[in-house]
Structure formats: C-alpha cells, structure tokens
Design an enzyme around this catalytic site. Structure first.
Site, PDB file in Angstrom:
ATOM      1  N   TYR A 421       0.813  -1.232   0.000  1.00 37.85           N
ATOM      2  CA  TYR A 421       0.000   0.000   0.000  1.00 37.85           C
ATOM      3  C   TYR A 421       0.840   1.274   0.000  1.00 37.85           C
ATOM      4  O   TYR A 421       2.041   1.250   0.162  1.00 37.85           O
ATOM      5  CB  TYR A 421      -1.043   0.005   1.108  1.00 37.85           C
ATOM      6  CG  TYR A 421      -0.630  -0.095   2.558  1.00 37.85           C
ATOM      7  CD1 TYR A 421       0.624   0.251   3.011  1.00 37.85           C
ATOM      8  CD2 TYR A 421      -1.579  -0.527   3.506  1.00 37.85           C
ATOM      9  CE1 TYR A 421       0.944   0.183   4.353  1.00 37.85           C
ATOM     10  CE2 TYR A 421      -1.256  -0.596   4.854  1.00 37.85           C
ATOM     11  CZ  TYR A 421       0.007  -0.238   5.266  1.00 37.85           C
ATOM     12  OH  TYR A 421       0.311  -0.309   6.604  1.00 37.85           O
ATOM     13  N   GLU A 422       0.138   2.383  -0.295  1.00 34.66           N
ATOM     14  CA  GLU A 422       0.757   3.700  -0.495  1.00 34.66           C
ATOM     15  C   GLU A 422       1.765   3.689  -1.641  1.00 34.66           C
ATOM     16  O   GLU A 422       2.777   4.378  -1.618  1.00 34.66           O
ATOM     17  CB  GLU A 422       1.420   4.202   0.799  1.00 34.66           C
ATOM     18  CG  GLU A 422       0.521   4.247   2.001  1.00 34.66           C
ATOM     19  CD  GLU A 422      -0.798   4.956   1.747  1.00 34.66           C
ATOM     20  OE1 GLU A 422      -0.845   5.830   0.862  1.00 34.66           O
ATOM     21  OE2 GLU A 422      -1.788   4.631   2.420  1.00 34.66           O
ATOM     22  N   GLY A 423       1.458   2.921  -2.672  1.00 34.87           N
ATOM     23  CA  GLY A 423       2.364   2.777  -3.810  1.00 34.87           C
ATOM     24  C   GLY A 423       3.270   1.594  -3.582  1.00 34.87           C
ATOM     25  O   GLY A 423       4.089   1.600  -2.659  1.00 34.87           O
TER      26      GLY A 423
END
Length: 563
Positions: A421-423
């Site tokens: 997550y978050e890239g």
C-alpha cells in the site's frame, strides 16, 4: 505481546547520525532541544509498551467487524486509542494554532514507530489522520482548517484517504467517482472506493474522508481530478457531528494480517462534500497526504521488524538446544544481520524526516530535494526490511514460529501489506529512477558525494570499513550516471535492484558514521562486511538489458515450453 521501546537507539540516531540537532538552531523548531526530545521519546515509549502493545494480540484474534451496518472495533482498541489521543500524540508535528505541538516530523516519526511496534493495526488510524492534517494545513480553506483540524489533532475525529476503486488501483486517473456542484458551494459525491483503511470507526466521533472524484468538466486522467472532504456525519452549526451523510460501509475486507484495522469498501451515495484545494487539482493536494503516508509506512516496516526481532531474540536467549540457541552461529547471524538492517532502515527513515523538517524550517530547495529523494527509499527499504526481519524472526523460532500461539507469525502477516500500500515498492523504485532523477541526478549525486567524503574522513579510524563504503558509493555513482543515459523503460526494468543497492550503500554510510560517533562498531562491521556486498549483484541486475525481459514470451511466463 511484550515490547520495549528502543528509546536509546532512536535518540542516538537522531543526535549522532542524522541532522536532527540542526533543527533546534532554527526558529521554527527551537523547542526541539535534546531535553524535550528525550522526554517525548521516553513518554511515548511507555505508552507504546504499556498501553498499545497489550491490545495487539486481541486485534489479531478478534478482528474488526461490521454488525448491522455498524463497525465494532477489536477489544481494547477504544481505550488504547483514547490514551493515544488524550496524550496529544496525534498532533506531535501539527500546527500549534489548531492544538498541535509543532515539533519536527522526525520526532513524530520516532513516536509513530514505537506506537506501530505496539500495534500496527491500531496505529494506522492516527497515521492516516496525521496525513490528512498535513493535507488540510497545506491545501484546505481557512473554514475547513478551523473546523476540522482541532478535531483531527485532538483525536476526536479521524481521517481517511479514498483513492482506489475496483478498476483504478495505481492508475488513479481511471477512477469513475463523480462530483457535481451544488448552489450552496458544496459538492455531491457519488461512487465506490475500496481498500479504505479505517473507513469507519467506533473509537472516534466522526470519520472524515478525503475523496478523489471527477467533476463533469474535469479532463481525463489525473489532471481532471478534484479532492473533497466528505465526513461521515455533517458538522452542525457548532462544529459537532450532526446528521449522517449519504455514505456507508458496504463490507470489510478479509485480510492476511492487520485484522484489527477495518479495511472498508465505501459507497458514496450522493454524499455532501467540500472542495479541498482547487477544482481539477486534487492530486496535488492528495500527494501531500500520500507522501506523508509513504514515509509513515516505511516507519511501520521498521516498527514491525523491531518488535519481531525483540521477541525472536528473547526466544533465542531462553530456548535451549545444546545450550541457548542464541549462541549457535547461524542463529547469531540471523539476529545480528536483522539488528543491523533495522538500524540502517531506521536511520534512513529518520534522515528523510529530518530533511523534510530542514526544508520546512529553512526554505532550502536542497533539503527539499534530499527529502524527495529519500522518500521512496525510506518507504521501500523500510518495508522490505520489515518483511525480511519478520520472516527471519519466524525462522529463529523454528517450528514454534509457525505456531500461531507464539505470536511470531502475526508480525509477518501484519507487515506484509506495507510493501503494497501507499504505492507498491516497485512504484517507489520507478519513482526513484524516474521523477527523482529528472534533475539530471543532482540530488542523488549530492548525497553520494557526502557519502564519499564521509568515507574518506573515516579512513584514519576505520580504514577497512571506510574503503568498502567508498568503493560501493563510487560504483553506485557510476551506475547512476549510466542509468541517466537510458530511457525510462530501460531504467524501470532495473529500478527495484537499483533502489535496493542505493539503500544498502546509504545504510552502510550511516553505520560507518555511527561507528565513528560512539555506536556499535561490531554491528557496523556486520552490515558493511555481510550485507553491503549484495549491492554489487543489485547493480548488475539494474544494468541488465531490458531486451532480456521483453524477449520472454508470455506463454513462457505461464509455464509453457515455448521457443
């Protein structure tokens, strides 16, 4: 699960390894004295060990649940969160005008690490709230700031980030959530979002959603997207939660780990929202929150590694197999390499946070460029190390590590999401070789020059280790120059190993500096002689020809014997 905050190690890195002491000399962070820093870390450490950590196991065994449309949090979460909020820990780096402490982000990240070590699933709530606070501070109207910031900073309300949709994951520009203008200046938001962490909560009075949506005249792609504040309950005239907004939680995801964190499918069904920033420029505002979250996630990786390593070390000291297994060479190798990796990853994260603080305090473009360069490295390396160390911790336990009752497996299950997550870490690597080298490599070269100069200065005291660090940094510099001559697709093919190599060189430089300034020289030797050498294989992969990948037929990837 027991956990003892590594206050001494964190203080050492802040004071001796990164540039944190410079902050106290700036007007903005004059209060960040060694005395204040020590007091903050000590108190946060007590909270993490005595209040937060005890609810970690309960959250894993009794996940958040959706009952008759209402969210029920895991046992103990409400009390633990209340202690966190009442202590002012959500607002460590927030603006004092709205109730924050106004302290450096580096100190906030140190506190976040300890809280995340205690219970990652719970810490996700304040981490995202902090990101929303920062986004509003930079892009919110005065009206939105005065209404939402005091409530978010106090922990009365919590914040979320709504980007992902079933058909639009990393390709945010493909989203279909719509917004329309209302006559009163508000907007109506309609659409569905998935993977929304803490999308609902019973530990706060209100949940404030930052939602990306497209107006009717918004262009295609990310440039046509706007950002809206869409609260669960619409604030009344006194700023208190009023009538329910037209949104709901459709379901909760069933996940590998972080069971106590409710990951929601959200439906916005004509919900009322307020514009954050300018129309059609929502990604700029959201990126403020996303960048804060990326560093925060890197810290989460370090946090889980620290907690898992503490448990594994304690187990190894007590487990007897022809003597305590902590004396066995291979067990000692696993523990020593893990401890060295945690130190390196923690130093990188705190260096990134300090660069953010210095940029804000001085207005320096150089510090801003340093922070931007370090953000994808901190996120990817911190989470990669989190997974690696948590996996090693299971191995140290042997067969008992595979038994859920020991708790070792939970750390591995919980930390696994952080690389996604978050890239994803692949996206972080592409960001590093793409956007972060778009300055012609100026920021990267400035950092490598510092490492090279530091290694030269260390020659008299630590000649063998200094020489290895210098050679590695010089090779990385040469490879960086080579990559700058390639097109983006060729860079992307080797982006992940390149980021890994950069991380290892940077980690070695921090270990060398620590050894010179009173740190553990034996630990530095472990990192530089056993871990740093892997950078050469990383750079070989980074330089490999893209054609090798393109030549593989998709049938081969499917396992068929194509030609």
């Amino acid at each position: 699960m027991t956990y003892t905050a590594p206050v001494e190690q964190i203080e050492f890195i802040l004071n001796k390894v990164v540039s944190f002491p410079q902050l106290a000399g700036t007007e903005l962070f004059a209060e960040a004295t060694p005395e204040t820093t020590s007091a903050i870390l000590t108190e946060a450490g007590k909270l993490a060990g005595e209040v937060i950590a005890p609810v970690n196991r309960a959250g894993d065994l009794t996940p958040a649940a959706l009952e008759n449309g209402k969210l029920r949090s895991s046992p103990g979460y409400a009390d633990a969160f209340r202690a966190l909020a009442e202590g002012g820990w959500i607002g460590v780096s927030a603006n004092p005008e709205y109730g924050g402490m106004g302290l450096p982000q580096a100190l906030n990240m140190a506190v976040n690490e300890m809280v995340a070590s205690g219970c990652l699933a719970l810490q996700l709530n304040p981490m995202l709230t902090q990101g929303q606070i920062e986004a509003l501070e930079h892009h919110g109207s005065d009206e939105l700031k005065s209404l939402y910031l005091p409530k978010l900073i106090s922990g009365e309300w919590s914040g979320t980030m709504n980007l992902t949709e079933p058909q639009a994951g990393s390709d945010v520009g493909a989203l279909t959530t719509k917004a329309t203008r209302n006559d009163d200046g508000t907007y109506t938001v309609t659409g569905q979002k998935i993977f929304i962490t803490w999308g609902d909560s019973d530990v706060t009075e209100n949940v404030c959603h930052l939602v990306l949506a497209r107006l009717p005249d918004g262009g295609q792609g990310t440039r046509g997207i706007s950002l809206f504040m869409v609260p669960k309950f619409i604030p009344d005239a006194d700023g208190n939660p009023g009538v329910a907004n037209d949104l709901r939680v459709v379901s909760l995801e069933h996940k590998l780990g972080i069971h106590g964190s409710p990951t929601c499918v959200m439906s916005f069904e004509g919900a009322k929202g307020w514009l954050v920033g300018e129309e059609h420029k929502g990604m700029a505002a959201m990126f403020t929150m996303m960048n804060a979250a990326r560093l925060g996630v890197g810290v989460q990786g370090v946090a889980q590694a620290e907690a898992a390593l503490q448990q594994a070390t304690e187990y190894a000291a007590e487990r007897v197999q022809m003597g305590p297994i902590i004396r066995h060479p291979d067990v000692r190798r696993m523990l020593a390499e893990s401890r060295a990796e945690v130190f390196a990853a923690r130093a990188i994260c705190l260096a990134c946070a300090t660069a953010l603080d210095m940029a804000r305090a001085t207005g320096s473009d150089d510090w801003a460029a340093r922070a931007a360069l370090l953000t994808p490295i901190a996120k990817a390396y911190g989470t990669d190390i989190g997974i690696r160390v948590c996996d090693t911790a299971v191995q140290v336990h042997g067969g008992m590590g595979y038994i859920e009752e020991t708790g070792a497996a939970q750390y591995l299950r919980d930390v696994r999401i952080t690389a996604i997550y978050e890239g994803t870490n692949g996206i972080q690597a592409m960001d590093l070789v793409g956007r972060k080298l778009s300055d012609g490599g100026a920021a990267a070269m400035a950092l490598l020059d510092e490492i090279l100069d530091g290694a030269k200065a260390a020659q008299a005291d630590q000649p063998e280790l200094a020489e290895q660090v210098w050679q590695a940094a010089e090779t990385l510099r040469e490879t960086t120059l080579e990559l700058l001559d390639r097109d983006l697709n060729e860079r992307f093919a080797g982006a992940v190993p390149y980021l890994s190599a950069f991380s290892r060189v940077l980690g070695a430089a921090f270990h060398l500096l620590a050894a010179l300034r009173g740190g553990n020289r034996a630990l530095a030797r472990v990192y530089i002689t056993r871990i740093l050498p892997h950078f050469a294989a990383d750079l070989a992969a980074a330089r490999a020809d893209l054609a090798d990948l393109e030549a593989i037929d998709e049938a081969v990837l499917l396992g068929r014997m194509a030609g």
